[in-house]
Design a protein around this motif. Sequence first.
Motif, PDB file in Angstrom:
ATOM      1  N   THR A 129       0.840  -1.194   0.000  1.00 28.12           N
ATOM      2  CA  THR A 129       0.000   0.000   0.000  1.00 28.12           C
ATOM      3  C   THR A 129       0.875   1.243   0.000  1.00 28.12           C
ATOM      4  O   THR A 129       1.838   1.341   0.757  1.00 28.12           O
ATOM      5  CB  THR A 129      -0.908   0.000   1.239  1.00 28.12           C
ATOM      6  OG1 THR A 129      -1.702  -1.180   1.225  1.00 28.12           O
ATOM      7  CG2 THR A 129      -1.822   1.209   1.234  1.00 28.12           C
ATOM      8  N   ARG A 176      -0.363   7.351  -2.757  1.00 25.48           N
ATOM      9  CA  ARG A 176      -1.429   6.996  -3.682  1.00 25.48           C
ATOM     10  C   ARG A 176      -2.781   6.981  -2.971  1.00 25.48           C
ATOM     11  O   ARG A 176      -3.792   7.428  -3.526  1.00 25.48           O
ATOM     12  CB  ARG A 176      -1.142   5.627  -4.290  1.00 25.48           C
ATOM     13  CG  ARG A 176      -2.078   5.259  -5.438  1.00 25.48           C
ATOM     14  CD  ARG A 176      -1.788   3.869  -5.979  1.00 25.48           C
ATOM     15  NE  ARG A 176      -0.403   3.747  -6.417  1.00 25.48           N
ATOM     16  CZ  ARG A 176       0.510   3.016  -5.811  1.00 25.48           C
ATOM     17  NH1 ARG A 176       0.199   2.345  -4.719  1.00 25.48           N
ATOM     18  NH2 ARG A 176       1.746   2.938  -6.268  1.00 25.48           N
ATOM     19  N   ARG A 177      -2.800   6.487  -1.745  1.00 26.47           N
ATOM     20  CA  ARG A 177      -4.064   6.430  -1.018  1.00 26.47           C
ATOM     21  C   ARG A 177      -4.576   7.837  -0.705  1.00 26.47           C
ATOM     22  O   ARG A 177      -5.782   8.115  -0.851  1.00 26.47           O
ATOM     23  CB  ARG A 177      -3.883   5.641   0.276  1.00 26.47           C
ATOM     24  CG  ARG A 177      -5.115   5.616   1.157  1.00 26.47           C
ATOM     25  CD  ARG A 177      -5.058   4.546   2.206  1.00 26.47           C
ATOM     26  NE  ARG A 177      -5.141   3.219   1.604  1.00 26.47           N
ATOM     27  CZ  ARG A 177      -5.272   2.106   2.315  1.00 26.47           C
ATOM     28  NH1 ARG A 177      -5.339   2.149   3.624  1.00 26.47           N
ATOM     29  NH2 ARG A 177      -5.341   0.938   1.722  1.00 26.47           N
ATOM     30  N   THR A 221      -5.915   9.275  -3.868  1.00 26.19           N
ATOM     31  CA  THR A 221      -7.200   8.666  -4.208  1.00 26.19           C
ATOM     32  C   THR A 221      -8.314   9.217  -3.325  1.00 26.19           C
ATOM     33  O   THR A 221      -9.428   9.496  -3.794  1.00 26.19           O
ATOM     34  CB  THR A 221      -7.114   7.144  -4.052  1.00 26.19           C
ATOM     35  OG1 THR A 221      -6.061   6.643  -4.883  1.00 26.19           O
ATOM     36  CG2 THR A 221      -8.416   6.475  -4.443  1.00 26.19           C
ATOM     37  N   ILE A 222      -8.017   9.386  -2.050  1.00 28.15           N
ATOM     38  CA  ILE A 222      -9.017   9.926  -1.127  1.00 28.15           C
ATOM     39  C   ILE A 222      -9.405  11.348  -1.512  1.00 28.15           C
ATOM     40  O   ILE A 222     -10.564  11.755  -1.374  1.00 28.15           O
ATOM     41  CB  ILE A 222      -8.482   9.874   0.319  1.00 28.15           C
ATOM     42  CG1 ILE A 222      -8.360   8.417   0.779  1.00 28.15           C
ATOM     43  CG2 ILE A 222      -9.376  10.646   1.271  1.00 28.15           C
ATOM     44  CD1 ILE A 222      -7.695   8.253   2.117  1.00 28.15           C
ATOM     45  N   VAL A 276      -9.076  12.740  -4.681  1.00 28.25           N
ATOM     46  CA  VAL A 276      -9.575  12.904  -6.051  1.00 28.25           C
ATOM     47  C   VAL A 276     -11.096  12.865  -6.094  1.00 28.25           C
ATOM     48  O   VAL A 276     -11.738  13.701  -6.755  1.00 28.25           O
ATOM     49  CB  VAL A 276      -8.974  11.817  -6.968  1.00 28.25           C
ATOM     50  CG1 VAL A 276      -9.787  11.685  -8.245  1.00 28.25           C
ATOM     51  CG2 VAL A 276      -7.539  12.168  -7.314  1.00 28.25           C
ATOM     52  N   VAL A 277     -11.704  11.900  -5.408  1.00 32.42           N
ATOM     53  CA  VAL A 277     -13.160  11.764  -5.471  1.00 32.42           C
ATOM     54  C   VAL A 277     -13.871  13.004  -4.918  1.00 32.42           C
ATOM     55  O   VAL A 277     -14.735  13.574  -5.588  1.00 32.42           O
ATOM     56  CB  VAL A 277     -13.609  10.486  -4.735  1.00 32.42           C
ATOM     57  CG1 VAL A 277     -15.128  10.401  -4.684  1.00 32.42           C
ATOM     58  CG2 VAL A 277     -13.042   9.255  -5.424  1.00 32.42           C
ATOM     59  N   TRP A 308       0.469  16.192  -3.312  1.00 32.85           N
ATOM     60  CA  TRP A 308       1.436  15.113  -3.586  1.00 32.85           C
ATOM     61  C   TRP A 308       2.819  15.485  -3.069  1.00 32.85           C
ATOM     62  O   TRP A 308       3.455  14.706  -2.355  1.00 32.85           O
ATOM     63  CB  TRP A 308       1.459  14.849  -5.083  1.00 32.85           C
ATOM     64  CG  TRP A 308       2.422  13.771  -5.481  1.00 32.85           C
ATOM     65  CD1 TRP A 308       3.755  13.903  -5.731  1.00 32.85           C
ATOM     66  CD2 TRP A 308       2.131  12.383  -5.658  1.00 32.85           C
ATOM     67  NE1 TRP A 308       4.306  12.702  -6.066  1.00 32.85           N
ATOM     68  CE2 TRP A 308       3.339  11.743  -6.026  1.00 32.85           C
ATOM     69  CE3 TRP A 308       0.980  11.623  -5.553  1.00 32.85           C
ATOM     70  CZ2 TRP A 308       3.403  10.391  -6.282  1.00 32.85           C
ATOM     71  CZ3 TRP A 308       1.056  10.267  -5.808  1.00 32.85           C
ATOM     72  CH2 TRP A 308       2.247   9.664  -6.165  1.00 32.85           C
TER      73      TRP A 308
END
Length: 461
Positions: A8, A12-13, A16-17, A19-20, A182
């Motif tokens: 993991t 990235r997590r 991803t959290i 982006v939505v 990032w």
Amino acid sequence: MTTPSRPTSLRRRLLTILVVPMALAWLGSGVLIYVLALHYANISYDRSLADGARALERLIRSDSGHEELSPQVRILMEYESAEPTYYSVRSLRHGVLASNLELPVPATVPAIGAPPRLDSIVMERRALRVASLALSGEDSTDTIIVSVAETLGERHALAREILVGTLPIVLLLIALVLVLVWFGVTSGLRLLDPLVDQLAQRRARDLSPLDQREVPIEIRPLTQTIDALLARLRELLELQERFIADAAHQLRTPLAGLRLQAERALGDPRPDSVRDALVHVERLSAGAGRAAGQLLALARAQTGENRTEWSVVDLARLARDYVAERVPDALAARIDLGYEGPLQGADVAGDAVMLREALVNLVDNALTYAGEHGTVTVTLECELRTVALSVADSGPGVAEEWWPRLGERFFRPPESRREGSGLGLAIVRRIADSHAAVVMFGRGRDGQGLRATLRFAAVRT
């Protein structure tokens, strides 16, 4: 064959959290921008429509009479732009005087000289916005209603243009925020580098606590958990080293004796000599086995095995059954072994195997020192909040000055002449400690021998 799972990635997590919600925010902002753009477009076009109604009124007043519109006025009003403009001049007495679309009379007729009234209507499946105002006719009793209307297409087109021009900017800002997040996460994770270096540079046996000074506050719970794990590992390592040292200490003498007796039997092959050597071998091997068993029991007691599996144990039933089991051994040794106490109902919280091990060591110790024709009594007393288990013998006892040291590993009172490892009472004390019980020593009956007492907290059911 199971495919190993992919590690993991925190970066990235997090991305991803984010982006939505940001995609939803982008869509929501699009809706909000369109609504606001349409709102201000309506305000602007309504003002323009009201100005058109006023302009038509002025043209009518400046023209010759109210009954007819001059050709110039008609050309001006009927000029078609992207969206057509509709007008209607209606006399409340004589009906429509001029129009390119018969617009209805407003539900509420505006007062003469009042600002234009704005209404939304639907005619011929077309949504229209109408600006109406009133002026007096040639007849003072008549009222002329001047109405100017237009479709809503240009308003929506303007709102869409604003939306199309704004959404890419919002999307660019969101992308910029994600890039900054990032790089921010990447920079923040570098704060863990000192902790990683600190762990990487440690020696294999260095289990000391971590240096928390350079650890971020948010990571402190993790490092504190690591410190707790290191402390448990350090304790287990110490117990392992102690066990190895104890085993070497306890088994060195029996092994040396076994070797000596083997050499004796080999050096003197006479049957009597060999038999005597075998008797010593049997005694030494039994002692070594007993010492090994006690060492394992001590190790289990020190590590607190099965603590999570504790249940309610009836000490009365356990003590009664064990005493009955050892009566034949006591009779063979000409020792009077007995039990005094309730037959059941002495409940304590603990592990039955460990509690039995403690009782085994107490009874073995008592049988060893009671001597021939001696007595050993196991007593159980139930009080309001405690349960006391005692084992007393009629042997020579131990001087009171040595009582505080009873329970130390390998400690044997100076006056003791019996064989033993010095681990029996140490096992009892460790088991008592793991069960939060109190260990006490005193005189036996009539001031003779030794009494060992374990006092437990009672469990009321």
